[in-house]
Design an enzyme around this catalytic site. Structure first.
Site, PDB file in Angstrom:
ATOM      1  N   TYR A 238      37.619 -44.521  86.923  1.00 20.66           N
ATOM      2  CA  TYR A 238      37.320 -45.816  87.540  1.00 20.66           C
ATOM      3  C   TYR A 238      37.481 -45.702  89.052  1.00 20.66           C
ATOM      4  O   TYR A 238      38.243 -44.874  89.556  1.00 20.66           O
ATOM      5  CB  TYR A 238      38.329 -46.874  87.092  1.00 20.66           C
ATOM      6  CG  TYR A 238      38.163 -47.480  85.727  1.00 20.66           C
ATOM      7  CD1 TYR A 238      36.964 -48.042  85.309  1.00 20.66           C
ATOM      8  CD2 TYR A 238      39.257 -47.565  84.874  1.00 20.66           C
ATOM      9  CE1 TYR A 238      36.859 -48.648  84.061  1.00 20.66           C
ATOM     10  CE2 TYR A 238      39.157 -48.172  83.621  1.00 20.66           C
ATOM     11  CZ  TYR A 238      37.960 -48.713  83.225  1.00 20.66           C
ATOM     12  OH  TYR A 238      37.861 -49.325  82.006  1.00 20.66           O
TER      13      TYR A 238
ATOM     14  N   GLU B  58      44.328 -52.291  83.496  1.00 16.92           N
ATOM     15  CA  GLU B  58      45.715 -52.639  83.796  1.00 16.92           C
ATOM     16  C   GLU B  58      45.964 -52.547  85.304  1.00 16.92           C
ATOM     17  O   GLU B  58      47.051 -52.189  85.766  1.00 16.92           O
ATOM     18  CB  GLU B  58      46.724 -51.770  83.017  1.00 16.92           C
ATOM     19  CG  GLU B  58      46.743 -52.022  81.543  1.00 16.92           C
ATOM     20  CD  GLU B  58      45.484 -51.503  80.836  1.00 16.92           C
ATOM     21  OE1 GLU B  58      44.699 -52.362  80.389  1.00 16.92           O
ATOM     22  OE2 GLU B  58      45.297 -50.290  80.739  1.00 16.92           O
TER      23      GLU B  58
ATOM     24  N   GLU C 109      33.272 -53.504  79.963  1.00 11.19           N
ATOM     25  CA  GLU C 109      33.490 -54.478  78.900  1.00 11.19           C
ATOM     26  C   GLU C 109      32.933 -55.856  79.285  1.00 11.19           C
ATOM     27  O   GLU C 109      33.652 -56.852  79.224  1.00 11.19           O
ATOM     28  CB  GLU C 109      34.973 -54.620  78.581  1.00 11.19           C
ATOM     29  CG  GLU C 109      35.580 -53.366  78.027  1.00 11.19           C
ATOM     30  CD  GLU C 109      36.992 -53.591  77.519  1.00 11.19           C
ATOM     31  OE1 GLU C 109      37.334 -53.009  76.491  1.00 11.19           O
ATOM     32  OE2 GLU C 109      37.755 -54.345  78.147  1.00 11.19           O
TER      33      GLU C 109
ATOM     34  N   GLU D 243      35.474 -45.347  75.543  1.00  9.19           N
ATOM     35  CA  GLU D 243      36.935 -45.252  75.633  1.00  9.19           C
ATOM     36  C   GLU D 243      37.421 -45.266  74.204  1.00  9.19           C
ATOM     37  O   GLU D 243      37.154 -46.221  73.478  1.00  9.19           O
ATOM     38  CB  GLU D 243      37.553 -46.476  76.327  1.00  9.19           C
ATOM     39  CG  GLU D 243      37.283 -46.582  77.797  1.00  9.19           C
ATOM     40  CD  GLU D 243      37.862 -47.881  78.383  1.00  9.19           C
ATOM     41  OE1 GLU D 243      38.811 -48.465  77.811  1.00  9.19           O
ATOM     42  OE2 GLU D 243      37.339 -48.305  79.414  1.00  9.19           O
TER      43      GLU D 243
ATOM     44  N   TYR E  51      51.137 -43.939  79.931  1.00  8.76           N
ATOM     45  CA  TYR E  51      50.210 -44.242  78.846  1.00  8.76           C
ATOM     46  C   TYR E  51      50.503 -43.448  77.576  1.00  8.76           C
ATOM     47  O   TYR E  51      49.764 -43.512  76.602  1.00  8.76           O
ATOM     48  CB  TYR E  51      48.754 -43.983  79.309  1.00  8.76           C
ATOM     49  CG  TYR E  51      47.768 -44.974  78.731  1.00  8.76           C
ATOM     50  CD1 TYR E  51      47.629 -46.244  79.268  1.00  8.76           C
ATOM     51  CD2 TYR E  51      46.990 -44.647  77.634  1.00  8.76           C
ATOM     52  CE1 TYR E  51      46.733 -47.162  78.736  1.00  8.76           C
ATOM     53  CE2 TYR E  51      46.092 -45.562  77.083  1.00  8.76           C
ATOM     54  CZ  TYR E  51      45.967 -46.818  77.642  1.00  8.76           C
ATOM     55  OH  TYR E  51      45.086 -47.719  77.115  1.00  8.76           O
TER      56      TYR E  51
END
Ligand code: GAL
Length: 997
Positions: A101, A147, A205, A306, A372
């Protein structure tokens, strides 16, 4: 090398080569290393001029490529000198692609003022990807979720009119401007321009609308994002990431449709508290995904953009070790193999390396670590077992003798992959089964030589039939394929199973089997085939049949084998035309041939035997990190070359933080009667554009972003002249989850709200002391801005939830009795620290002065340490420096360890700055994070380091750290080389910093 990754490649290559009849004619290069395993890639000519696709795969210059990708956000590792380290580790796993990203919030802290320099520049990332041989999928948003603060939206977007993520008079120009800046950076790095980017994902999304609206998604907006990318020269395919397989924006769906449809999936949910439970509420098992794909996007390769590789964790959460248990190697085996059974051709694991929410870049629900539970931990060490593991589904029981296993055939014209899992995918019980499989030699019952196959609990296997290994063919193998390679005079095949399991294969040769190493399997020769059955033990067996060497390994042993591409003439490692299989230990990064020397680079945590498998006679020596292997020997039977890479304990000492020369300064002078806030911002907006909470309940807006303060500590000062009727102060504040408050009138402490992990808003009455009529008083309210919310649901406008005082009342008086001023970080959106970006610093007094940066003016400070702490509520600021002299040739990640957290402990909050970078937000009474890794590059391993700590004591009795340590989290001897320092802009007098004293 990950077993699953290897399998994925062998599986997909066969689907391509066999099913599609692409007739890949490997034009093998001359030389010793000819890897046919990934032959489809080896003809790719440079430069790539076209990236296309069909229903089977993406193609580069007409060559098919299967995409197996791991997610890594460079912005979560602000030490560009380590990007190559992480990328090499991802490549070593067998991935061929990384998805990343871009976080708009970090690049455009002030509207119209885009900057992607220094640690935010992506060139070094692109170069490192090329060098490691990884393609990239770019995901620039504008919305990313992730996040991240505001889901990637800069704070100033809170001030716009209208909803984010739909076309509108404020939002559309804002995103167009951002895309016109980031777009060319990505366009330049496309593979068609010689860079690594092969796909670009617009938005993220764009799938769901808020439940309270009957509006729908805005196709014109999706189209706007796509057009903006095309306008700046993005020519590679645009791929979507739907929030599950809903079919949004699939080709043919009209305006907003992308080139390739993709979706994501988080099947066990994002809560790690019950890590053994795959059945927690909200979890699901991916079923019928292939069928959905055929309905939704039959003309594109099936893409899971993902798939869960871990989970984020929340304040007071279970911690990342629990997440890594939930998403462990068993999860990988069962769920990923199920994805392969669903025919996936573009597969991205989110995350493969999570990193750090340094500098306030995270969303309010998360804490500093974004580890994560991923395969590569936040400190870049590899989570060993997890790291190493990585058609048409038709069923089921007709293939097995029991309903307890489910068998999915991934079929090609000839080769078949039989994915076997427990029917109850959560089952922890081992079961025995036999199979009835169709092969070119007819229907076979396996095992043929008697006995049973076993499937341990929470496991899944891929058996193959009619599988080519160079010029040989396996009629079947119940053991899983790791890799194979054809050399000039022999072919090597590596297969594995779990210890204790029975496995069987049949090979199209009846040559006499020789056992070169290990225990003798049972052999049976029949109808042109050699059938071989064995029990897997921890010692390996090597069998030679004709000129095929078959390595029978157990799964844990297979983790130690690596397949490394040799560099191409341009230094990139994309081409698999030349590669080596090497058995080593902890990590192998790169291999290179220098004349007759094979130069290996990697990491060791123990002295390790390094073995070059099937080594050609031309090879005369092997070096590891520049040193010749000790005791080099050649085995004439197995044709391997092996020797030892020697590990030596490093010598180093770390400073004892308790004995540093700590200096301290009060960081809350605002409560002193002499404090002058004349230069603070007056809260004088009588209206707000904020659509989330538009109806102000206060005479003027107190939303911090209405005044350009978007992150960190916020301070409010409320002035009023008392009438003596005032009985209490009521304030309702919204800071985001886990935020805290402390309030004073004058220098008298009114109280604190310690914060709670799941409370974003808190309303409170503070009783006031008796006030003197006619006297002027000032309230000082300090609170944490924990970041802006994400904006997952369109029209929910959550990212616009304001921060700051939402409402207040002064008992006995009108609201208008109080005149409020506020401050956050110095300059607000004209933030001062251009090196570390718009979110790194907040509004504490010491931060506003820039004293968290290297070399602050300590003559203004006194001696005092955080171990002594403070005896009253307030904010103390501490500063110290220390030298590091870490040994060269080692990777020794360091972490700062705070005291154990405790929900019943004294509430206090610390910010940890390391060389000016905010690398820790420690909440003693909220937790769970107590250890804060700080990467090399941010820490200077060969020089002086400056650390600053704020200690906000929320309790009436103050607070102190009972422990605070700097320690290694891991030690490896590495061939990575020197790590460049990140830019370290130091303290400079801030002319307009309002000290007010
Ligand atoms: C996905 C989203 C990612 C990330 C993930 C959870 O739905 O696309 O950005 O938020 O959830 O970690």
């Amino acid at each position: 090398m990950s077993l699953l990754v290897m399998l994925f490649f062998s599986l997909l290559r066969c689907i391509l080569v066999v099913a599609l009849g692409t007739g890949v004619s490997a034009a093998p290069r001359t030389g010793p290393y000819i890897d046919k395993r990934e032959a489809p890639l080896q003809n790719i000519a440079s430069p790539i001029t076209s990236v296309t696709w069909d229903d089977k795969s993406v193609t580069l210059n007409g060559e098919r490529i299967m995409i197996y990708s791991g997610e890594f956000h460079p912005f979560r590792l602000p030490s560009p000198g380590l990007w190559l380290d992480v990328l090499q580790k991802i490549k070593a796993l067998g991935f061929n692609t990384v998805s990343f990203y871009v976080d708009w919030a970090l690049l455009e802290g002030k509207q119209g003022n885009f900057s992607a320099d220094g640690i935010f520049a992506l060139d070094a990332f692109f170069q490192a990807a090329t060098e490691s041989g990884l393609y990239l999928i770019a995901r620039p948003g504008p919305y990313i979720n992730a996040e991240a603060y505001g889901g990637g939206f800069p704070g100033w977007l809170q001030r716009m009119r209208g909803d984010p993520r739909v076309n509108g008079p404020d939002y559309t120009p804002a995103i167009k401007s951002y895309l016109s800046n980031i777009g060319p950076i990505l366009a330049k790095a496309q593979i068609t321009n010689g860079g690594p980017i092969i796909l670009v994902q617009p938005e993220n999304e764009y799938s769901l609308v808020d439940l309270n609206t009957d509006k729908t998604l805005d196709p014109s907006y999706m189209q706007t994002v796509e057009d903006a990318l095309r306008e700046v020269g993005i020519v590679v395919p645009l791929i979507s990431n739907d929030a599950l397989n809903y079919g949004n924006w699939a080709p043919g769906t009209g305006e907003g449709a992308v080139d390739i449809y993709g979706h994501d999936g988080y099947p066990v949910g994002l809560k790690c508290a019950d890590p053994d439970n795959w059945n927690a509420s909200g979890s699901f098992f991916p079923q019928d995904w292939w069928a959905a794909h055929l309905r939704q996007s039959p003309s594109t390769p099936y893409a899971i953009m993902e798939f869960q590789g871990g989970s984020y964790d929340q304040w007071s959460g279970a911690g990342y070790d629990a997440c890594a248990v939930l998403l462990n190697h068993e999860f990988e085996r069962v769920y990923y193999k199920n994805d392969y059974a669903s025919g996936v051709k573009i597969f991205n694991v989110y995350m493969v390396f999570g990193g750090t929410n340094w500098g306030n870049l995270g969303f309010p629900e998360g804490y500093t670590s974004y580890d994560y539970g991923a395969a590569i931990k936040e400190d870049r060490t590899v989570w060993r077992e997890k790291y190493s593991n990585l058609n048409t589904p038709t069923n089921h029981s007709e293939y097995a003798n029991t309903d307890e296993v489910m068998v999915t055939a991934v079929t090609t014209d000839m080769t078949k992959f039989w994915v076997v899992r427990h029917t109850d995918y959560t089952s922890t019980a081992g079961i025995e089964y036999t199979l009835r499989l169709t092969t070119t030699a007819g229907n076979l019952s396996l095992p043929q030589l008697g006995g049973k196959l076993t499937l341990p609990g929470r496991d899944s296997k891929i058996h193959v039939t009619d599988y080519s290994v160079g010029s040989y063919s396996l009629l079947y193998s119940t053991a899983e394929i790791f890799t194979w390679k054809e050399y000039a005079s022999e072919t090597v095949l590596l297969i594995y199973g779990g210890v204790g399991e029975t496995h069987e294969l049949a090979l199209n040769s009846t040559a006499f089997p020789q056992v070169l190493e290990g225990r003798r399997p049972v052999f049976h020769s029949t109808a042109g085939q050699t059938v071989m059955q064995w029990n897997v033990t921890t010692s390996r067996t090597i069998v030679k049949i004709d000129s095929l060497l078959i390595y029978l390994l157990d799964r844990n042993a297979a983790y130690n084998y690596w397949v490394l591409n040799l560099p191409d003439t341009d230094g990139s490692r994309y081409s698999t035309a030349s590669s080596v299989i090497v058995k080593a230990g902890y990590l192998l990064r790169t291999a290179e041939m220098n004349g007759s020397t094979l130069a290996l680079r990697g990491d060791l945590n123990v002295t390790t035997t390094v073995e070059v498998i099937g080594s050609p006679s031309k090879l005369s020596s092997v070096t590891f990190n520049g040193k010749a292997l000790s005791n080099l020997s050649t085995s004439n039977t197995t044709e391997t070359l092996s020797g030892q890479a020697i590990y030596q304990e490093p010598n180093f000492t770390l400073p004892d933080l308790s004995s540093l020369d700590w200096k301290t300064v009060d960081s809350l002078p605002e409560i002193q009667s002499t404090y002058n806030d004349s230069r603070w911002t007056l809260a004088d907006h009588t209206t707000t554009n904020n659509t989330e909470t538009q109806n102000l309940t206060t005479p003027t807006s107190l939303y911090s972003s209405d005044y350009g303060y978007n992150i960190g500590s916020l301070l409010y000062r409320g002035h009023f002249a008392a009438t003596s009727n005032e009985s209490y102060l009521y304030i309702n504040i919204q800071g985001g989850d886990a935020f805290g408050i402390s309030a004073w009138i004058g220098d008298e402490f009114l109280g604190s709200y310690a914060g709670a992990s799941n409370k974003a808003t808190y309303a409170q009455n503070f009783s006031l002391p008796a006030l003197t009529a006619g006297k002027n008083y000032v309230f000082t309210v300090l609170h944490d801005h924990m970041g802006n919310e994400q904006n997952g649901h369109v029209y929910g406008d959550n990212s616009k939830r304001p921060r700051g005082i939402l409402d207040y009342a002064l008992g006995g008086r009108d609201q208008s009795a109080i005149a409020w001023k506020l401050t956050g970080n110095l300059g607000g959106e004209d933030y001062k620290d251009r090196t570390r970006g718009p979110l790194n610093e907040g509004g504490l007094y010491a931060e506003r002065q820039g004293w968290h940066l290297p070399q602050p003016p300590t003559d203004k400070f006194e001696s005092g340490s955080p171990f002594e702490g403070v005896s009253k509520p307030g904010v103390a600021f501490y500063f110290a420096s220390f030298d590091l002299d870490m040994p060269e040739g080692y990777d020794i990640p360091l972490e700062f360890a705070f005291p154990k957290w405790s929900a019943s402990g004294t509430p206090y909050r610390c910010l940890l700055y390391v060389n000016g970078y905010l690398f820790g937000k420690y909440l003693h009474a909220i937790g769970p994070q107590t250890n804060f890794p700080v990467p090399e590059g941010i820490l200077d391993y060969h020089g002086t380091n400056y650390i600053a700590l704020s200690l906000w004591a929320q309790d009436a009795n103050g607070a102190a750290l009972d422990t605070f340590l700097l320690r290694p989290s891991h030690i490896v001897q590495t061939g990575y080389g020197a790590v460049e320092l990140s830019p370290m802009a130091g303290y400079e007098l801030r002319e307009n910093a309002y000290s007010g004293l």
